[in-house]
Design a protein around this motif. Structure first.
Motif, mmCIF file in Angstrom:
data_model
loop_
_atom_site.group_PDB
_atom_site.id
_atom_site.type_symbol
_atom_site.label_atom_id
_atom_site.label_comp_id
_atom_site.label_asym_id
_atom_site.label_seq_id
_atom_site.Cartn_x
_atom_site.Cartn_y
_atom_site.Cartn_z
ATOM 1 N N UNK A 139 69.926 82.446 -65.211
ATOM 2 C CA UNK A 139 71.303 82.345 -64.532
ATOM 3 C C UNK A 139 71.937 81.104 -65.006
ATOM 4 N N UNK A 140 71.179 79.827 -65.070
ATOM 5 C CA UNK A 140 71.804 78.693 -65.400
ATOM 6 C C UNK A 140 72.127 78.666 -66.620
ATOM 7 N N UNK A 141 71.438 79.198 -67.835
ATOM 8 C CA UNK A 141 71.777 79.382 -69.280
ATOM 9 C C UNK A 141 73.329 80.237 -69.385
ATOM 10 N N UNK A 142 73.395 81.223 -68.526
ATOM 11 C CA UNK A 142 74.624 81.841 -68.672
ATOM 12 C C UNK A 142 75.620 81.353 -68.424
ATOM 13 N N UNK A 174 78.820 88.503 -64.814
ATOM 14 C CA UNK A 174 79.022 87.766 -63.652
ATOM 15 C C UNK A 174 79.358 86.353 -63.787
ATOM 16 N N UNK A 175 78.548 85.688 -64.992
ATOM 17 C CA UNK A 175 78.723 84.373 -65.270
ATOM 18 C C UNK A 175 80.457 84.165 -65.770
ATOM 19 N N UNK A 176 80.937 85.189 -66.382
ATOM 20 C CA UNK A 176 81.996 85.066 -66.992
ATOM 21 C C UNK A 176 83.146 85.090 -65.807
ATOM 22 N N UNK A 177 82.724 86.144 -64.526
ATOM 23 C CA UNK A 177 83.637 86.130 -63.354
ATOM 24 C C UNK A 177 83.638 84.692 -62.837
ATOM 25 N N UNK A 178 82.364 84.168 -62.462
ATOM 26 C CA UNK A 178 82.283 82.873 -61.748
ATOM 27 C C UNK A 178 83.353 81.763 -62.674
ATOM 28 N N UNK A 183 81.433 78.541 -54.888
ATOM 29 C CA UNK A 183 80.290 79.020 -54.767
ATOM 30 C C UNK A 183 80.350 80.574 -55.244
ATOM 31 N N UNK A 184 79.177 80.906 -55.471
ATOM 32 C CA UNK A 184 78.968 82.402 -55.837
ATOM 33 C C UNK A 184 78.045 83.178 -55.119
ATOM 34 N N UNK A 234 85.739 77.792 -51.823
ATOM 35 C CA UNK A 234 85.969 79.284 -52.157
ATOM 36 C C UNK A 234 84.827 79.863 -52.930
ATOM 37 N N UNK A 235 84.652 81.057 -52.591
ATOM 38 C CA UNK A 235 83.371 81.833 -52.905
ATOM 39 C C UNK A 235 83.898 83.065 -53.624
ATOM 40 N N UNK A 236 83.098 83.444 -54.699
ATOM 41 C CA UNK A 236 83.353 84.752 -55.395
ATOM 42 C C UNK A 236 82.197 85.381 -55.611
ATOM 43 N N UNK A 237 82.085 87.017 -55.626
ATOM 44 C CA UNK A 237 81.094 87.541 -55.891
ATOM 45 C C UNK A 237 80.824 87.696 -57.309
ATOM 46 N N UNK A 238 79.604 87.033 -57.857
ATOM 47 C CA UNK A 238 79.495 87.133 -59.242
ATOM 48 C C UNK A 238 78.051 86.763 -59.218
ATOM 49 N N UNK A 239 77.325 87.979 -59.792
ATOM 50 C CA UNK A 239 75.930 87.890 -60.023
ATOM 51 C C UNK A 239 75.521 87.204 -61.344
ATOM 52 N N UNK A 240 74.796 86.200 -61.264
ATOM 53 C CA UNK A 240 74.570 85.522 -62.667
ATOM 54 C C UNK A 240 73.533 85.867 -63.449
ATOM 55 N N UNK A 241 72.772 87.136 -62.782
ATOM 56 C CA UNK A 241 71.790 87.667 -63.621
ATOM 57 C C UNK A 241 72.300 88.781 -64.816
ATOM 58 N N UNK A 242 73.767 88.711 -64.887
ATOM 59 C CA UNK A 242 74.595 89.348 -66.030
ATOM 60 C C UNK A 242 75.578 88.288 -66.731
ATOM 61 N N UNK A 243 75.810 88.677 -67.914
ATOM 62 C CA UNK A 243 76.991 87.752 -68.613
ATOM 63 C C UNK A 243 78.144 88.018 -68.124
#
Length: 261
Positions: free
Chosen positions: A114-117, A67-71, A36-37, A56-65
């Motif tokens: 967020x879903x698209x990224x 963040x999507x890569x981090x997740x 989860x993020x 497992x959780x990761x800080x990742x903001x999907x409002x940015x590319x």
């Protein structure tokens, strides 16, 4: 029932609360490793503790590319991702004539981009491996457009089109893309909304809910908020059913008067 997901990897975006948390919990309880993020590690840690040891959780903001890569990278560290649940979304009650351009853009950023990224990354890998399932968590508001929630309704309708378009890319493969439309559910945010409404009207929460189903959702057959756990079960069933691709699964308590979905 064995869904065949033991040992597999599932990403549930926004899985720390609400429907996302219920979905993550169901995947975990059926044997999957769940990622989860969110934006706050402490909240993610608390959510993972509640879900179970394979969460497992990761800080990742999907409002940015980024963040999507981090997740995506974090999840890949556990193995190939077999399930992606695009669950992030925002909603509020508003006056269409008062909603600013900036707020409209925020809705599209949260409820679609967020879903698209993350899908851009994870779905491509699924197609390369010829294995995987993606679900977009839309809403019954996508079909039953709501006048005082116009940005929410519009973006959730757009999500259905996005889901079907991406399903077209899976033709002839073992990858599937579907959407899921929950109805009004007893999440923290929805319960908070009705508590605030009840206080404003000087009524009990039970009375406010009764008025809501009488005046706003008279077609609802269950006449009560949906337990989030029901959506957890519904989404896992949808994502593991190889016969379902390019469809929208409706779980709205019968609000939409249709024999389809």
């Amino acid at each position: 029932m064995d869904f065949g997901i033991t040992g597999k990897i599932a990403i549930v975006t926004g899985g720390a609360t609400g429907i996302g948390h219920a979905i993550a919990k169901t995947f975990h309880d059926e044997g999957a490793t769940v990622i989860i993020n969110g934006r706050t590690q402490s909240k993610l840690d608390a959510a993972c503790n509640a879900i179970g040891p394979r969460a497992h959780g990761v800080v990742a903001d999907l409002l940015t590319a980024e963040g999507a890569a981090t997740l995506a990278d974090f999840a890949a560290g556990f193995g190939p991702v077999s399930y992606l649940v695009n669950n992030i979304g925002v909603f509020d009650v508003n006056d269409f004539f008062e909603v600013s351009d900036d707020r409209w853009i925020e809705y599209f950023q949260h409820n679609l981009m967020t879903a698209i990224r993350i899908s851009r990354i994870v779905l491509k890998d699924m197609l390369t491996r010829n294995e995987g399932s993606v679900v977009f968590i839309s809403s019954e508001a996508a079909i039953r457009s709501i006048g005082n929630m116009t940005p929410y309704s519009v973006t959730k309708t757009a999500m259905l089109g996005l889901s079907r378009s991406l399903a077209e890319l899976t033709r002839g493969t073992d990858v599937r893309v579907n959407s899921y439309m929950p109805g009004t559910t007893a999440t923290e945010s929805v319960q908070g909304y009705f508590e605030g409404l009840a206080k404003e009207l000087g009524k009990t929460v039970e009375a406010a809910l009764s008025d809501f189903y009488r005046d706003v959702q008279p077609s609802n057959l269950s006449q009560k908020l949906i337990d989030p756990a029901m959506h957890g079960r519904g989404v896992v069933q949808l994502m593991t059913n190889s016969a379902m691709n390019g469809v929208t699964h409706r779980a709205d308590g019968g609000t939409i008067r249709s024999i389809f979905g």
